[in-house]
Design a protein around this motif. Structure first.
Motif, PDB file in Angstrom:
ATOM      1  N   LYS A   4      87.264  48.593 -11.020  1.00  6.76           N
ATOM      2  CA  LYS A   4      87.712  47.337 -11.666  1.00  6.76           C
ATOM      3  C   LYS A   4      87.337  46.440 -10.467  1.00  6.76           C
ATOM      4  N   ILE A   5      87.064  44.964 -10.702  1.00  5.36           N
ATOM      5  CA  ILE A   5      87.703  44.490  -9.484  1.00  5.36           C
ATOM      6  C   ILE A   5      88.578  43.526  -9.274  1.00  5.36           C
ATOM      7  N   ASP A   6      89.318  43.904  -8.122  1.00  6.86           N
ATOM      8  CA  ASP A   6      90.440  42.963  -7.954  1.00  6.86           C
ATOM      9  C   ASP A   6      90.638  41.520  -7.884  1.00  6.86           C
ATOM     10  N   PRO A   7      89.981  41.032  -8.180  1.00  3.53           N
ATOM     11  CA  PRO A   7      90.011  39.545  -7.659  1.00  3.53           C
ATOM     12  C   PRO A   7      92.099  38.982  -6.425  1.00  3.53           C
ATOM     13  N   GLN A   8      92.049  39.779  -6.439  1.00  6.68           N
ATOM     14  CA  GLN A   8      92.715  39.809  -4.176  1.00  6.68           C
ATOM     15  C   GLN A   8      92.456  40.591  -3.715  1.00  6.68           C
ATOM     16  N   ALA A   9      92.417  41.607  -3.805  1.00  7.74           N
ATOM     17  CA  ALA A   9      91.320  42.271  -2.501  1.00  7.74           C
ATOM     18  C   ALA A   9      89.969  42.417  -2.706  1.00  7.74           C
ATOM     19  N   ASP A  10      89.331  41.820  -3.990  1.00 11.71           N
ATOM     20  CA  ASP A  10      87.506  41.422  -3.349  1.00 11.71           C
ATOM     21  C   ASP A  10      87.212  40.406  -3.356  1.00 11.71           C
ATOM     22  N   ARG A  11      88.106  39.263  -3.206  1.00 17.67           N
ATOM     23  CA  ARG A  11      88.046  37.719  -2.577  1.00 17.67           C
ATOM     24  C   ARG A  11      87.178  37.577  -1.594  1.00 17.67           C
ATOM     25  N   GLN A  12      87.337  38.102  -0.427  1.00 15.81           N
ATOM     26  CA  GLN A  12      87.063  38.585   0.783  1.00 15.81           C
ATOM     27  C   GLN A  12      85.608  38.488   0.206  1.00 15.81           C
ATOM     28  N   TYR A  13      84.653  38.758  -0.346  1.00 15.62           N
ATOM     29  CA  TYR A  13      83.199  39.884  -0.931  1.00 15.62           C
ATOM     30  C   TYR A  13      82.479  38.041  -1.809  1.00 15.62           C
ATOM     31  N   ARG A  24      70.828  43.086   2.825  1.00 15.60           N
ATOM     32  CA  ARG A  24      71.639  43.967   2.455  1.00 15.60           C
ATOM     33  C   ARG A  24      73.533  43.493   2.296  1.00 15.60           C
ATOM     34  N   HIS A  25      73.702  43.679   1.736  1.00 13.93           N
ATOM     35  CA  HIS A  25      75.884  44.006   1.598  1.00 13.93           C
ATOM     36  C   HIS A  25      76.801  45.049   2.395  1.00 13.93           C
ATOM     37  N   SER A  26      77.418  44.509   2.423  1.00 17.00           N
ATOM     38  CA  SER A  26      78.801  45.830   2.499  1.00 17.00           C
ATOM     39  C   SER A  26      79.025  46.776   1.511  1.00 17.00           C
ATOM     40  N   PRO A  27      79.295  47.980   2.399  1.00 16.34           N
ATOM     41  CA  PRO A  27      79.960  48.699   0.760  1.00 16.34           C
ATOM     42  C   PRO A  27      81.165  47.807   0.092  1.00 16.34           C
ATOM     43  N   GLY A  28      81.789  47.274   0.100  1.00 18.65           N
ATOM     44  CA  GLY A  28      82.939  46.736  -0.434  1.00 18.65           C
ATOM     45  C   GLY A  28      82.063  45.441  -1.217  1.00 18.65           C
ATOM     46  N   LEU A  29      81.250  44.796  -0.863  1.00 15.79           N
ATOM     47  CA  LEU A  29      80.349  44.133  -1.935  1.00 15.79           C
ATOM     48  C   LEU A  29      79.545  44.321  -2.733  1.00 15.79           C
ATOM     49  N   GLN A  30      78.871  45.856  -2.303  1.00 18.19           N
ATOM     50  CA  GLN A  30      78.042  46.170  -3.082  1.00 18.19           C
ATOM     51  C   GLN A  30      78.516  47.017  -4.022  1.00 18.19           C
ATOM     52  N   ARG A  31      79.967  47.534  -3.663  1.00 16.05           N
ATOM     53  CA  ARG A  31      81.189  47.944  -5.211  1.00 16.05           C
ATOM     54  C   ARG A  31      81.285  46.783  -6.172  1.00 16.05           C
ATOM     55  N   VAL A  32      81.695  45.903  -5.861  1.00 15.87           N
ATOM     56  CA  VAL A  32      81.470  44.620  -6.723  1.00 15.87           C
ATOM     57  C   VAL A  32      80.365  44.324  -7.337  1.00 15.87           C
ATOM     58  N   LEU A  33      79.489  43.667  -6.665  1.00 18.87           N
ATOM     59  CA  LEU A  33      78.046  43.614  -7.778  1.00 18.87           C
ATOM     60  C   LEU A  33      77.798  44.373  -8.326  1.00 18.87           C
ATOM     61  N   HIS A  34      77.847  46.293  -8.404  1.00 25.38           N
ATOM     62  CA  HIS A  34      77.289  46.912  -9.304  1.00 25.38           C
ATOM     63  C   HIS A  34      78.665  46.710 -10.090  1.00 25.38           C
ATOM     64  N   ILE A  35      79.607  46.818 -10.259  1.00 25.30           N
ATOM     65  CA  ILE A  35      80.444  46.870 -11.356  1.00 25.30           C
ATOM     66  C   ILE A  35      80.070  45.420 -12.099  1.00 25.30           C
ATOM     67  N   MET A  36      79.576  44.528 -11.176  1.00 33.98           N
ATOM     68  CA  MET A  36      79.290  43.344 -11.899  1.00 33.98           C
ATOM     69  C   MET A  36      78.199  43.204 -12.663  1.00 33.98           C
ATOM     70  N   ARG A  93      83.440  35.490 -12.954  1.00 36.62           N
ATOM     71  CA  ARG A  93      84.432  34.081 -14.100  1.00 36.62           C
ATOM     72  C   ARG A  93      84.891  35.500 -15.169  1.00 36.62           C
ATOM     73  N   LEU A  94      84.033  35.993 -15.622  1.00 35.50           N
ATOM     74  CA  LEU A  94      83.891  37.996 -16.888  1.00 35.50           C
ATOM     75  C   LEU A  94      84.627  38.427 -16.702  1.00 35.50           C
ATOM     76  N   LEU A  95      84.660  38.477 -15.471  1.00 34.07           N
ATOM     77  CA  LEU A  95      85.228  40.123 -15.037  1.00 34.07           C
ATOM     78  C   LEU A  95      86.421  39.502 -14.463  1.00 34.07           C
ATOM     79  N   THR A  96      87.190  38.474 -14.054  1.00 32.24           N
ATOM     80  CA  THR A  96      88.148  37.978 -13.768  1.00 32.24           C
ATOM     81  C   THR A  96      88.924  36.964 -14.321  1.00 32.24           C
TER      82      THR A  96
END
Length: 106
Positions: A4-13, A24-36, A93-96
């Motif tokens: 899941k997206i954690d709005p606080q921890a994932d805000r950096q992306y 190219r995106h960082s592994p963290g942003l890739q994870r967020v985009l995959h969820i989205m 917005r939809l997810l967080t």
């Protein structure tokens, strides 16, 4: 494990995506985009190119893919990157439940 997206921890992306929505995106942003990109409701906001390299609009794919895609008349984007940013903002917005009130680029 379902991520899941954690709005606080994932805000950096957010800023990373805003600076570089395509490429190219960082592994963290890739994870967020995959969820989205996986909407459990089946509705999916997508990008549609009306005029190659000139105009893009957003559209919604319905859960039943046999149903027609619903296209938005406005806004019309003149860059793919700006349109990708709007999709990112809507999905965030939809997810967080939080809105991103930043323009595409300053």
């Amino acid at each position: 494990m379902v991520y899941k997206i954690d709005p606080q921890a994932d805000r950096q992306y957010i800023e990373e995506f805003r600076r570089c929505p395509i490429g190219r995106h960082s592994p963290g942003l890739q994870r967020v985009l995959h969820i989205m990109r996986q909407d459990p409701s089946g509705n999916q906001v997508i990008l549609f190119c009306r005029k190659p390299f000139e105009e893009w609009v957003l559209a919604t794919m319905p859960p039943d893919r046999r149903d027609p895609i619903v296209y938005e008349d406005e806004p019309v984007f003149t860059s793919r990157e700006e349109a990708e940013w709007e999709i990112f903002r809507r999905r965030w917005r939809l997810l967080t439940g939080e809105s991103i009130n930043l323009p595409f680029r300053d």
